[in-house]
Design an enzyme around this catalytic site. Structure first.
Site, PDB file in Angstrom:
ATOM      1  N   GLY A 110       5.514   1.775   5.185  1.00 49.27           N
ATOM      2  CA  GLY A 110       6.572   2.539   4.519  1.00 49.27           C
ATOM      3  C   GLY A 110       6.424   4.029   4.773  1.00 49.27           C
ATOM      4  N   ASN A 168       5.248  -6.240   4.075  1.00 48.62           N
ATOM      5  CA  ASN A 168       6.177  -7.348   4.357  1.00 48.62           C
ATOM      6  C   ASN A 168       7.480  -6.852   4.980  1.00 48.62           C
ATOM      7  N   GLY A 207       9.878  -1.023   4.658  1.00 47.68           N
ATOM      8  CA  GLY A 207       9.130  -0.333   5.711  1.00 47.68           C
ATOM      9  C   GLY A 207       9.495  -0.900   7.074  1.00 47.68           C
ATOM     10  N   LEU A 228      -4.412 -12.401  -1.378  1.00 49.20           N
ATOM     11  CA  LEU A 228      -4.844 -11.858  -0.087  1.00 49.20           C
ATOM     12  C   LEU A 228      -6.373 -11.837  -0.069  1.00 49.20           C
ATOM     13  N   LYS A 285       8.153  -8.418  -9.678  1.00 45.23           N
ATOM     14  CA  LYS A 285       7.068  -9.282  -9.174  1.00 45.23           C
ATOM     15  C   LYS A 285       6.120  -8.485  -8.285  1.00 45.23           C
ATOM     16  N   THR A 286       6.690  -7.641  -7.431  1.00 41.43           N
ATOM     17  CA  THR A 286       5.822  -6.861  -6.532  1.00 41.43           C
ATOM     18  C   THR A 286       4.896  -5.959  -7.327  1.00 41.43           C
ATOM     19  N   TYR A 329      11.893  -1.391 -12.022  1.00 34.53           N
ATOM     20  CA  TYR A 329      10.930  -0.490 -11.360  1.00 34.53           C
ATOM     21  C   TYR A 329      10.032   0.192 -12.405  1.00 34.53           C
ATOM     22  N   TYR A 387      -8.230  -4.020 -16.197  1.00 33.49           N
ATOM     23  CA  TYR A 387      -9.286  -4.424 -15.254  1.00 33.49           C
ATOM     24  C   TYR A 387     -10.440  -3.414 -15.316  1.00 33.49           C
ATOM     25  N   ARG A 405      17.891   7.796  -1.303  1.00 31.00           N
ATOM     26  CA  ARG A 405      17.263   8.890  -2.047  1.00 31.00           C
ATOM     27  C   ARG A 405      17.957  10.200  -1.688  1.00 31.00           C
TER      28      ARG A 405
HETATM   29  P1  NAD Z   1       8.846   2.842   0.982  1.00 33.95           P
HETATM   30  O1  NAD Z   1       9.932   1.929   0.550  1.00 33.95           O
HETATM   31  O2  NAD Z   1       9.035   3.613   2.238  1.00 33.95           O
HETATM   32  O3  NAD Z   1       7.466   2.057   1.103  1.00 33.95           O
HETATM   33  C1  NAD Z   1       7.150   0.905   0.382  1.00 33.95           C
HETATM   34  C2  NAD Z   1       6.517  -0.092   1.347  1.00 33.95           C
HETATM   35  O4  NAD Z   1       6.111  -1.268   0.620  1.00 33.95           O
HETATM   36  C3  NAD Z   1       7.492  -0.564   2.426  1.00 33.95           C
HETATM   37  O5  NAD Z   1       6.895  -0.491   3.688  1.00 33.95           O
HETATM   38  C4  NAD Z   1       7.796  -2.007   2.035  1.00 33.95           C
HETATM   39  O6  NAD Z   1       8.146  -2.826   3.122  1.00 33.95           O
HETATM   40  C5  NAD Z   1       6.511  -2.417   1.356  1.00 33.95           C
HETATM   41  N1  NAD Z   1       6.635  -3.528   0.412  1.00 33.95           N
HETATM   42  C6  NAD Z   1       7.553  -3.682  -0.576  1.00 33.95           C
HETATM   43  N2  NAD Z   1       7.334  -4.819  -1.250  1.00 33.95           N
HETATM   44  C7  NAD Z   1       6.236  -5.392  -0.680  1.00 33.95           C
HETATM   45  C8  NAD Z   1       5.517  -6.588  -0.937  1.00 33.95           C
HETATM   46  N3  NAD Z   1       5.880  -7.427  -1.918  1.00 33.95           N
HETATM   47  N4  NAD Z   1       4.442  -6.876  -0.162  1.00 33.95           N
HETATM   48  C9  NAD Z   1       4.071  -6.044   0.855  1.00 33.95           C
HETATM   49  N5  NAD Z   1       4.725  -4.897   1.135  1.00 33.95           N
HETATM   50  C10 NAD Z   1       5.791  -4.580   0.380  1.00 33.95           C
HETATM   51  O7  NAD Z   1       8.582   3.830  -0.239  1.00 33.95           O
HETATM   52  P2  NAD Z   1       7.560   5.045  -0.401  1.00 33.95           P
HETATM   53  O8  NAD Z   1       8.333   6.220  -0.811  1.00 33.95           O
HETATM   54  O9  NAD Z   1       6.658   5.147   0.760  1.00 33.95           O
HETATM   55  O10 NAD Z   1       6.741   4.567  -1.680  1.00 33.95           O
HETATM   56  C11 NAD Z   1       5.409   4.083  -1.604  1.00 33.95           C
HETATM   57  C12 NAD Z   1       4.856   3.891  -3.011  1.00 33.95           C
HETATM   58  O11 NAD Z   1       4.849   5.130  -3.709  1.00 33.95           O
HETATM   59  C13 NAD Z   1       5.685   2.919  -3.855  1.00 33.95           C
HETATM   60  O12 NAD Z   1       4.798   2.135  -4.639  1.00 33.95           O
HETATM   61  C14 NAD Z   1       6.479   3.831  -4.747  1.00 33.95           C
HETATM   62  O13 NAD Z   1       6.804   3.212  -5.973  1.00 33.95           O
HETATM   63  C15 NAD Z   1       5.534   4.999  -4.927  1.00 33.95           C
HETATM   64  N6  NAD Z   1       6.272   6.234  -5.259  1.00 33.95           N
HETATM   65  C16 NAD Z   1       6.952   6.921  -4.284  1.00 33.95           C
HETATM   66  C17 NAD Z   1       7.648   8.079  -4.632  1.00 33.95           C
HETATM   67  C18 NAD Z   1       8.384   8.898  -3.614  1.00 33.95           C
HETATM   68  O14 NAD Z   1       9.025   9.869  -4.009  1.00 33.95           O
HETATM   69  N7  NAD Z   1       8.331   8.613  -2.335  1.00 33.95           N
HETATM   70  C19 NAD Z   1       7.659   8.512  -5.977  1.00 33.95           C
HETATM   71  C20 NAD Z   1       6.988   7.768  -6.930  1.00 33.95           C
HETATM   72  C21 NAD Z   1       6.276   6.640  -6.559  1.00 33.95           C
HETATM   73  N1  UDP Z   2      -7.102 -12.616  -5.561  1.00 35.20           N
HETATM   74  C1  UDP Z   2      -6.792 -12.252  -4.275  1.00 35.20           C
HETATM   75  N2  UDP Z   2      -7.828 -11.959  -3.421  1.00 35.20           N
HETATM   76  C2  UDP Z   2      -9.138 -12.024  -3.806  1.00 35.20           C
HETATM   77  C3  UDP Z   2      -9.418 -12.372  -5.137  1.00 35.20           C
HETATM   78  C4  UDP Z   2      -8.370 -12.651  -5.988  1.00 35.20           C
HETATM   79  O1  UDP Z   2      -5.640 -12.199  -3.880  1.00 35.20           O
HETATM   80  O2  UDP Z   2     -10.006 -11.742  -2.975  1.00 35.20           O
HETATM   81  C5  UDP Z   2      -5.974 -12.876  -6.478  1.00 35.20           C
HETATM   82  C6  UDP Z   2      -5.950 -14.308  -6.956  1.00 35.20           C
HETATM   83  O3  UDP Z   2      -4.691 -14.835  -6.604  1.00 35.20           O
HETATM   84  C7  UDP Z   2      -6.052 -14.196  -8.446  1.00 35.20           C
HETATM   85  C8  UDP Z   2      -5.734 -12.748  -8.757  1.00 35.20           C
HETATM   86  O4  UDP Z   2      -6.127 -12.045  -7.610  1.00 35.20           O
HETATM   87  O5  UDP Z   2      -5.096 -15.009  -9.086  1.00 35.20           O
HETATM   88  C9  UDP Z   2      -6.488 -12.210  -9.954  1.00 35.20           C
HETATM   89  O6  UDP Z   2      -7.867 -12.422  -9.743  1.00 35.20           O
HETATM   90  P1  UDP Z   2      -8.873 -12.489 -10.954  1.00 35.20           P
HETATM   91  O7  UDP Z   2     -10.223 -12.772 -10.399  1.00 35.20           O
HETATM   92  O8  UDP Z   2      -8.730 -11.274 -11.779  1.00 35.20           O
HETATM   93  O9  UDP Z   2      -8.317 -13.656 -11.842  1.00 35.20           O
HETATM   94  P2  UDP Z   2      -8.340 -15.233 -11.726  1.00 35.20           P
HETATM   95  O10 UDP Z   2      -8.797 -15.598 -10.360  1.00 35.20           O
HETATM   96  O11 UDP Z   2      -9.282 -15.626 -12.773  1.00 35.20           O
HETATM   97  O12 UDP Z   2      -6.928 -15.588 -11.991  1.00 35.20           O
HETATM   98  N1  UDP Z   3      21.516  11.846  -6.134  1.00 38.64           N
HETATM   99  C1  UDP Z   3      22.698  12.477  -5.763  1.00 38.64           C
HETATM  100  N2  UDP Z   3      23.276  12.119  -4.584  1.00 38.64           N
HETATM  101  C2  UDP Z   3      22.747  11.189  -3.756  1.00 38.64           C
HETATM  102  C3  UDP Z   3      21.540  10.545  -4.129  1.00 38.64           C
HETATM  103  C4  UDP Z   3      20.964  10.905  -5.331  1.00 38.64           C
HETATM  104  O1  UDP Z   3      23.224  13.339  -6.482  1.00 38.64           O
HETATM  105  O2  UDP Z   3      23.338  10.928  -2.688  1.00 38.64           O
HETATM  106  C5  UDP Z   3      20.874  12.265  -7.396  1.00 38.64           C
HETATM  107  C6  UDP Z   3      20.472  11.113  -8.314  1.00 38.64           C
HETATM  108  O3  UDP Z   3      21.547  10.777  -9.174  1.00 38.64           O
HETATM  109  C7  UDP Z   3      19.310  11.720  -9.069  1.00 38.64           C
HETATM  110  C8  UDP Z   3      18.653  12.642  -8.046  1.00 38.64           C
HETATM  111  O4  UDP Z   3      19.651  12.899  -7.055  1.00 38.64           O
HETATM  112  O5  UDP Z   3      19.757  12.502 -10.144  1.00 38.64           O
HETATM  113  C9  UDP Z   3      17.410  12.038  -7.389  1.00 38.64           C
HETATM  114  O6  UDP Z   3      17.755  10.761  -6.922  1.00 38.64           O
HETATM  115  P1  UDP Z   3      16.758   9.867  -6.073  1.00 38.64           P
HETATM  116  O7  UDP Z   3      17.407   8.535  -5.917  1.00 38.64           O
HETATM  117  O8  UDP Z   3      16.318  10.584  -4.860  1.00 38.64           O
HETATM  118  O9  UDP Z   3      15.438   9.753  -6.981  1.00 38.64           O
HETATM  119  P2  UDP Z   3      15.164   9.446  -8.534  1.00 38.64           P
HETATM  120  O10 UDP Z   3      16.457   9.365  -9.287  1.00 38.64           O
HETATM  121  O11 UDP Z   3      14.438   8.165  -8.527  1.00 38.64           O
HETATM  122  O12 UDP Z   3      14.367  10.611  -8.958  1.00 38.64           O
END
Ligand code: NAD
Ligand code: UDP
Ligand code: UDP
Length: 325
Positions: free
Chosen positions: A16, A38, A42, A67, A95-96, A149, A163, A190
């Site tokens: 990403g 995934n 990205g 993993l 979920k993510t 989110y 943890y 964005r």
């Molecule tokens: P991005 O969308 O470019 O990157 C996110 C990456 O995560 C992507 O490559 C995507 O394919 C991957 N991804 C999503 N779901 C996945 C999954 N289930 N398994 C594996 N990969 C997965 O966004 P970014 O701006 O680079 O953000 C990165 C992190 O930073 C995010 O966690 C985001 O919430 C956090 N963050 C970013 C900002 C910002 O302003 N850029 C602000 C606050 C928090």
């Molecule tokens: N897990 C993983 N990689 C590892 C170890 C754990 O992805 O090397 C995952 C696994 O799916 C597990 C989760 O992490 O469900 C939480 O692990 P933890 O040991 O905290 O809990 P438990 O195994 O008892 O559910």
């Molecule tokens: N925004 C906007 N025009 C756009 C995209 C976003 O005016 O084309 C505004 C949006 O409403 C928010 C701010 O810009 O007030 C930042 O939006 P962004 O989606 O970048 O991030 P976040 O709201 O998560 O801070």
């Protein structure tokens, strides 16, 4: 020979925007990098220049599934980050954040590895305390369109701290404020990428609402510097830690600046303000300053120039031009 300080580092979301810059930085610092993604938002294009590096490895994997790998440190960045992308499949977004955090924490627990979570200023919601310090508990709508989110990230923070308390895991929780720079997805909605792409293509800049809402924009290099400094702090420093640029701008000011810096003839048009859009946002970075001796160095105008130069080149390339359509 490999340096003794060199580590094997897992970066989830490494293909990403932020992840690709982090992978680059870690390789430059002499570490081995395992990039897991995934490709939901990205792209391999973001890391194609790293593919031939002998210390770089890429794995296509969704972190909502377990993993099993061997690493020394984990940066957990995998999660769609822009409102358009995280609202596209909101259940998958939660979920993510939640299942992904559990799996990555389980992995860290088995390996006794240090793990950093990319949390967000969205945990503060539409804040009624300004600027936002880390001890502000936020104002989040649990049922609105941003909740998948915001609440996913809040729950992930809870898991990290549990943890830490329950299993003694070394954690680092970073709350990232709006960050921008090269390799933002041109179509992720964005504000910085939208405005730059619109200005470069001569299309109107879309201001949502009246443009009086504020954000604070951090250039990506400053943020990554904060990440690696925080990862290296002693174990008792868990965060949460705000990282962002305290310079605060209205969205209208941003639009005017982008038009000026691109010499664009684009006009500005108003669009409806999305539900629950925060009215103001600005980090209080006193903690990060004291702990990391860190503060952002790149001013908005300079960072925008670099980002505009990137989009100017990238939009010429076929695949990005298509993605921005
Ligand atoms: P991005 O969308 O470019 O990157 C996110 C990456 O995560 C992507 O490559 C995507 O394919 C991957 N991804 C999503 N779901 C996945 C999954 N289930 N398994 C594996 N990969 C997965 O966004 P970014 O701006 O680079 O953000 C990165 C992190 O930073 C995010 O966690 C985001 O919430 C956090 N963050 C970013 C900002 C910002 O302003 N850029 C602000 C606050 C928090
Ligand atoms: N897990 C993983 N990689 C590892 C170890 C754990 O992805 O090397 C995952 C696994 O799916 C597990 C989760 O992490 O469900 C939480 O692990 P933890 O040991 O905290 O809990 P438990 O195994 O008892 O559910
Ligand atoms: N925004 C906007 N025009 C756009 C995209 C976003 O005016 O084309 C505004 C949006 O409403 C928010 C701010 O810009 O007030 C930042 O939006 P962004 O989606 O970048 O991030 P976040 O709201 O998560 O801070």
């Amino acid at each position: 020979m490999r340096q003794s300080t060199s580590k094997r580092v897992l970066v989830t979301g490494g293909a990403g925007f932020l992840g690709s810059h982090l992978c680059e930085r870690l390789l430059a610092d002499g570490h081995e990098v395992l990039c897991v993604d995934n490709y939901f938002t990205g792209s391999r294009h973001n890391i194609v220049h790293l593919m031939d590096h002998p210390d770089f490895e890429l794995l296509r994997h969704d972190i909502t599934w377990p993993l099993y790998v061997e690493v020394d440190q984990i940066y957990n960045l995998a999660c769609p980050a822009s409102p358009v992308h995280y609202q596209h499949d909101p259940v998958q977004t939660t979920k993510t954040s939640v299942l992904g955090a559990i799996n990555m924490l389980g992995l860290a627990k088995r390996l006794r590895a240090r793990i950093l979570q990319a949390s967000t200023s969205e945990v503060y919601g539409d804040p009624d305390v300004h600027p936002q310090p880390e001890d502000y508990r936020g104002n989040v709508n649990t049922t609105g369109p941003r909740a998948c989110y915001d609440e996913g990230k809040r729950c992930a923070e809870t898991l990290f701290f549990d943890y830490h308390r329950q299993h003694g895991l070394p954690i680092k929780v970073v709350r990232i404020f709006n960050t921008y720079g090269p390799r933002m997805h041109p179509n992720d909605g964005r504000v910085v990428s939208n405005f730059i792409v619109q200005a470069l293509q001569g299309r109107p800049l879309t201001i949502y609402g009246d443009g009086s809402q504020t954000r604070s924009f951090c250039y990506v290099d400053d943020l990554i510097e904060g990440f690696v400094r925080f990862m290296d702090t002693p174990e008792q420093h868990t965060g949460p830690l705000n990282l962002g640029n305290p310079g605060e701008f209205t969205i209208r000011e941003l639009a005017d600046m982008v038009i000026r810096l691109t010499n664009s003839s684009s006009k500005i048009i108003a669009k409806p303000l999305p539900q629950d859009d925060p009215k103001q946002r600005r980090p209080d970075i006193a903690r990060a300053k004291a702990l990391l001796d860190w503060e952002p160095k790149v001013r908005l105008e300079e960072g925008l120039k670099r980002t505009i130069a990137y989009f100017d080149r990238a939009l010429d390339r076929h695949e990005l031009a298509r993605a921005a359509e």
